[in-house]
Design an enzyme around this catalytic site. Sequence first.
Site, PDB file in Angstrom:
ATOM      1  N   LYS A  70       0.836  -1.200   0.000  1.00 48.34           N
ATOM      2  CA  LYS A  70       0.000   0.000   0.000  1.00 48.34           C
ATOM      3  C   LYS A  70       0.872   1.250   0.000  1.00 48.34           C
ATOM      4  O   LYS A  70       0.660   2.171  -0.796  1.00 48.34           O
ATOM      5  CB  LYS A  70      -0.906  -0.031   1.235  1.00 48.34           C
ATOM      6  N   ARG A 140      -3.263   3.222   8.583  1.00 47.09           N
ATOM      7  CA  ARG A 140      -3.589   2.053   7.761  1.00 47.09           C
ATOM      8  C   ARG A 140      -2.480   1.021   7.750  1.00 47.09           C
ATOM      9  O   ARG A 140      -1.310   1.355   7.582  1.00 47.09           O
ATOM     10  CB  ARG A 140      -3.844   2.502   6.309  1.00 47.09           C
ATOM     11  N   GLY A 149      -8.240  -7.148   4.490  1.00 43.68           N
ATOM     12  CA  GLY A 149      -9.055  -7.157   5.696  1.00 43.68           C
ATOM     13  C   GLY A 149      -8.480  -7.915   6.871  1.00 43.68           C
ATOM     14  O   GLY A 149      -9.132  -8.042   7.900  1.00 43.68           O
ATOM     15  N   MET A 151      -5.704  -7.230   8.633  1.00 39.65           N
ATOM     16  CA  MET A 151      -5.152  -6.370   9.680  1.00 39.65           C
ATOM     17  C   MET A 151      -6.078  -5.161   9.843  1.00 39.65           C
ATOM     18  O   MET A 151      -7.126  -5.096   9.246  1.00 39.65           O
ATOM     19  CB  MET A 151      -3.747  -5.946   9.307  1.00 39.65           C
ATOM     20  N   ARG A 384      -3.505  -1.654  -6.349  1.00 41.65           N
ATOM     21  CA  ARG A 384      -2.653  -2.847  -6.236  1.00 41.65           C
ATOM     22  C   ARG A 384      -3.035  -3.801  -7.353  1.00 41.65           C
ATOM     23  O   ARG A 384      -4.102  -3.658  -7.959  1.00 41.65           O
ATOM     24  CB  ARG A 384      -2.846  -3.520  -4.877  1.00 41.65           C
ATOM     25  N   HIS A 502     -15.803  -9.325   0.897  1.00 43.47           N
ATOM     26  CA  HIS A 502     -14.767 -10.256   1.345  1.00 43.47           C
ATOM     27  C   HIS A 502     -14.915 -11.632   0.700  1.00 43.47           C
ATOM     28  O   HIS A 502     -13.967 -12.198   0.172  1.00 43.47           O
ATOM     29  CB  HIS A 502     -14.829 -10.372   2.869  1.00 43.47           C
ATOM     30  N   SER A 833      17.227 -40.417 -11.163  1.00 49.23           N
ATOM     31  CA  SER A 833      15.947 -39.758 -11.006  1.00 49.23           C
ATOM     32  C   SER A 833      15.692 -39.657  -9.505  1.00 49.23           C
ATOM     33  O   SER A 833      15.724 -40.662  -8.803  1.00 49.23           O
ATOM     34  CB  SER A 833      14.851 -40.570 -11.684  1.00 49.23           C
ATOM     35  N   ASN A 837       9.966 -38.549  -2.708  1.00 51.11           N
ATOM     36  CA  ASN A 837       9.041 -38.998  -1.651  1.00 51.11           C
ATOM     37  C   ASN A 837       9.798 -39.851  -0.638  1.00 51.11           C
ATOM     38  O   ASN A 837       9.787 -39.578   0.557  1.00 51.11           O
ATOM     39  CB  ASN A 837       7.908 -39.836  -2.240  1.00 51.11           C
ATOM     40  N   CYS A 900      11.196 -37.503  -9.976  1.00 49.22           N
ATOM     41  CA  CYS A 900       9.903 -38.146 -10.232  1.00 49.22           C
ATOM     42  C   CYS A 900       9.049 -38.215  -8.987  1.00 49.22           C
ATOM     43  O   CYS A 900       7.987 -38.815  -8.995  1.00 49.22           O
ATOM     44  CB  CYS A 900      10.107 -39.529 -10.835  1.00 49.22           C
ATOM     45  N   TYR A 920      15.120 -32.444 -16.065  1.00 49.27           N
ATOM     46  CA  TYR A 920      13.665 -32.471 -16.217  1.00 49.27           C
ATOM     47  C   TYR A 920      12.970 -32.699 -14.881  1.00 49.27           C
ATOM     48  O   TYR A 920      13.593 -33.107 -13.909  1.00 49.27           O
ATOM     49  CB  TYR A 920      13.246 -33.566 -17.207  1.00 49.27           C
TER      50      TYR A 920
HETATM   51  P1  ADP Z   1      -7.591  -2.448   3.806  1.00 55.62           P
HETATM   52  O1  ADP Z   1      -6.177  -2.811   3.595  1.00 55.62           O
HETATM   53  O2  ADP Z   1      -8.301  -3.363   4.754  1.00 55.62           O
HETATM   54  O3  ADP Z   1      -8.310  -2.193   2.531  1.00 55.62           O
HETATM   55  P2  ADP Z   1      -7.242   0.382   4.043  1.00 55.62           P
HETATM   56  O4  ADP Z   1      -6.085   0.892   4.786  1.00 55.62           O
HETATM   57  O5  ADP Z   1      -7.136   0.388   2.579  1.00 55.62           O
HETATM   58  O6  ADP Z   1      -7.569  -1.051   4.591  1.00 55.62           O
HETATM   59  O7  ADP Z   1      -8.498   1.227   4.478  1.00 55.62           O
HETATM   60  C1  ADP Z   1      -9.788   0.833   4.169  1.00 55.62           C
HETATM   61  C2  ADP Z   1     -10.588   1.970   3.644  1.00 55.62           C
HETATM   62  O8  ADP Z   1     -10.557   3.062   4.522  1.00 55.62           O
HETATM   63  C3  ADP Z   1     -10.116   2.541   2.343  1.00 55.62           C
HETATM   64  O9  ADP Z   1     -10.557   1.816   1.265  1.00 55.62           O
HETATM   65  C4  ADP Z   1     -10.772   3.904   2.352  1.00 55.62           C
HETATM   66  O10 ADP Z   1     -12.090   3.819   1.916  1.00 55.62           O
HETATM   67  C5  ADP Z   1     -10.715   4.253   3.800  1.00 55.62           C
HETATM   68  N1  ADP Z   1      -9.589   5.149   4.035  1.00 55.62           N
HETATM   69  C6  ADP Z   1      -8.338   4.850   4.387  1.00 55.62           C
HETATM   70  N2  ADP Z   1      -7.575   5.943   4.465  1.00 55.62           N
HETATM   71  C7  ADP Z   1      -8.370   6.970   4.131  1.00 55.62           C
HETATM   72  C8  ADP Z   1      -8.163   8.405   4.013  1.00 55.62           C
HETATM   73  N3  ADP Z   1      -6.984   8.946   4.228  1.00 55.62           N
HETATM   74  N4  ADP Z   1      -9.222   9.138   3.656  1.00 55.62           N
HETATM   75  C9  ADP Z   1     -10.415   8.585   3.416  1.00 55.62           C
HETATM   76  N5  ADP Z   1     -10.679   7.267   3.511  1.00 55.62           N
HETATM   77  C10 ADP Z   1      -9.660   6.475   3.872  1.00 55.62           C
HETATM   78 MG    MG Z   2      -7.671  -1.076   1.168  1.00 53.66          MG
END
Ligand code: ADP
Ligand code: MG
Length: 946
Positions: A70, A140, A149, A151, A384, A502, A833, A837, A900, A920
């Site tokens: 990120k 974040r 999701g 962390m 990403r 999710h 060869s 296992n 193998c 191989y």
């Molecule tokens: P995850 O890795 O679980 O997606 P993020 O760190 O991307 O967590 O945060 C989840 C959401 O929180 C983002 O998709 C965004 O909608 C919101 N968010 C994070 N940082 C900001 C920010 N600086 N301003 C507005 N929304 C934010």
């Molecule tokens: Mg995110």
Amino acid sequence: MAKHARTTKKAAPAARKAKSAAPVRKASAKAGRAVKATAKAARKPAKYVYFFGSGKADGDRTMKDTLGGKGANLAEMTNAGLPVPPGFTVSTDVCRLYYEQGRKVPAAIEPEMEANVRKLEKAAGAQLGSVKNPLLVSVRSGAKFSMPGMMDTILNLGLNDETVEGLKARTGNGRFAYDSYRRFIQMFGNVVLEIPKDTFEHEFDGVKKAKGVTQDTELTEEALRDVVARYKTIVKAKSGKPFPQDPAQQLRGARDAVFRSWNNPRAREYRRIYDIPDSIGTAVNVQAMVFGNTGERSGTGVGFTRNPATGAKEFFGEFLINAQGEDVVAGIRTPQPIAELEKVMPKAYKELRAITTRLEKTYRDIQDFEFTIQDETLYMLQTRSGKRTGYAAVVIATDFVAEKLVTPTEAILLVEPEALSQLLAPGFDPAEWKKLPVATKGLPASPGAASGQAVFSAEDAVAWTNQGKKVVLVRKETAPDDIHGMFVSQGILTGTGGMTSHAAVVGRQMGKPSIVGAGALRIDEKAKQFSIGGQTVKEGDYISFDGLSGEVKIGQVASKPSEILQVVAGQMKPEASDIYQRFVKILSYSDKVRTLGIRANADLPDQAELAYAFGARGIGLCRTEHMFFGEGRIPIVQRMILADNEADRRAALDELLPFQRDDFYGVFKAMHGSPVTIRMIDPPLHEFLPKREDLMVEIAKLEASNGKAPGLAEKKALLHRVEQLHEFNPMLGHRGVRLGITYPEITEMQTRAIISAACQLAKEKQPVVPEIMIPLVGHVKELRDQKAIVDRVAAETMKEYGVKVKYLVGTMIEVPRGALTANEVAQEAQFFSFGTNDLTQMTFGFSRDDVGKFLGIYQDKKILERDPFQSLDATGVGQLVQIAVEKGRATKADLKLGVCGEHGGDPASIHFFQKVGLDYVSMSPYRVPVARLAAAQAALQVKVGD
Ligand code: ADP
Ligand code: MG
Ligand code: MG
């Protein structure tokens, strides 16, 4: 599966460099001390915090090891001049330090962070804690590999009883200010103070009910103030302290909580499934907030540059008006498809499309992005590489080549090898599928056919699967801690959530058929049932669904082979299958770059034919004993084993010979002149006889009913022989080459069968390359003994047929002594060869058949990261392989080397075999496509001898 295998060619050297960063850093720290001791030379201190903002960033996209995915991508987007709110990234190094120092961020880092807060205040034009003009930030998480999701993230940090009023005054929007504050207290309370989420949600729902509203957005400022007051009471009661009002303290607490969340159980489980090392840690991104919850001209959303389920080139995503953060993925309100955005905010939509198209071009991969619109102004919050199904991966990679976005070689790196095995998975037989009525339709989140018994919790999914049942996991929505249940299910069906929820994201990534947002289902997770159209489906009832169409049916439906298998089997024309053609393209790109040969393990002609059709050019292992179980053969085999003299044994062997010869003839023919390695009989002989206990029961029965029953004497003789052959440790017993040495006539018969089949083909002017393999050799003299027999019988046989065929004699390296004395063994062997296992079994001393009892515990305790029978243990077993390669080639430079064992089809192991320079790899026919692609990736990413 390991998605970090998808490193682009460009990124690979950077990744390698970064991997060795830790030891280097240690070494230079030492050097640093030394320097200080002698002369006070200025050494640049380590950098732990990286700024991004105002069009310039300290980092860029190559720095994922330090900044996390990120952070690196936020830096990259900032440098590219895209609208990214400013911020800074606390590096993954700090996460490692945090754990090294007993869960504490070293004090020395605080000043660097504070300096960055000041810089951020300047860039954002607001100050943390200022009442007049408060800066709010998000905190974040973000590791090198995205863990959706798993962390924690905290939004709106910086709010307190005073700044919230400041925010209200500044924006003139009290509803918005208090909505942000209640969100902040809940997230901070949950993540930092570890107060369960439901405690807050319960209170929130209470207020909604009292006000008679259903949507969050309907709550007034008044009501939200009430929510805030209640939340603060909860915090005080549960944590024993009032909600912290000092923004600097809030920030440190949030940062440390993100580091702590690296080790929460679901993040650990996720890393285990996806083979992500625990040691890499997460970064923390602190970023100025932008607000999607200021009203009807604001919103937030997520999307993909292409359809991640089918790969189709279409803009794909969802958004919510007047919402913030995770509202879209959490499935609280049902989001709108992104196309709607074009109608309500055309300018922002146009800009979003332009930016994401550009991002796709820059990254040369499908992008998964997050955005927020504040009062019609667009902000990018994340981008990403998008997770996608195996199907989509192949479609996208081939489209990218056609669009000239990537070269064919680069396309190879865009597809996970496992994706190809997803393409071979079965679908429903259309005729069978049509017989059942459609119960409901949901969103087609991940393609594939799923049929199984309904279960309603992740725990039940695991428990039922352990009992050998096939289950479909039905949930209102899934959460990150459901992944173990999702992993074992045939498919995932949810009642709420959109295409980016999710369940959808994880389902696609796992290649699990998934349908989400099947809103008509009335799911009662507690009662373990759902109802639809007057019908009730209880736990254990069968349901089926098609993840491509989104249709759900009640009942069981038989599945049918994939399109690709149908083409391979000649039941469908290649031109009729788009996916087959793409599949072939990816494989043909792969074949151009790979240096490892691909063979298959096949015992019978039809398996060999399938393997050849999948692209195997050779058989790495043909197990002759499997032929002994064929129809009409086992009685002869048993007669051979029961014989108490050589003459009788030879008589039985003579009867077996024509069967074996015909089998070999078929396998040779299926390979069209590619080499075929045939292994001489390997298992202990008792495996061909009935079980001792069964025989005893039968004899007892016969004796009880009729002491003179015909067959009783035979049964008794058989039992006697079974008892003679009984071994305490059969895997280390009378098997492999040891059989050939004690019963040379078996080696003779098998040689005669092999060479006569080859001679027959030679006479028909067909090319044939037999390779005769002696198993379980630990001493060169064992091989010498058997080779003498093979050469003598081969010469006799060729004389009989009046033709000459070229054949090789070699051995399996699967006993540690064989590997250690490979220089001697190679004097007699023309090829090795690796039977990885047995080699794994004997190196670890783990019985392959019993390891299941404790391997899980070993993995839980992190004693072993992976099952060494699935993925080669490079450090131990691999070392023996390497020794044998070096010693073998020292004796014989042109020694042919292959593998193998099961590991031959495992992508990570293939990388290892590339590294040690094997010729191989060989695997089961269905793994051949996976191995072709994995071998190409290995050729691109690994240098021999690395
Ligand atoms: P995850 O890795 O679980 O997606 P993020 O760190 O991307 O967590 O945060 C989840 C959401 O929180 C983002 O998709 C965004 O909608 C919101 N968010 C994070 N940082 C900001 C920010 N600086 N301003 C507005 N929304 C934010
Ligand atoms: Mg995110
Ligand atoms: Mg073996």
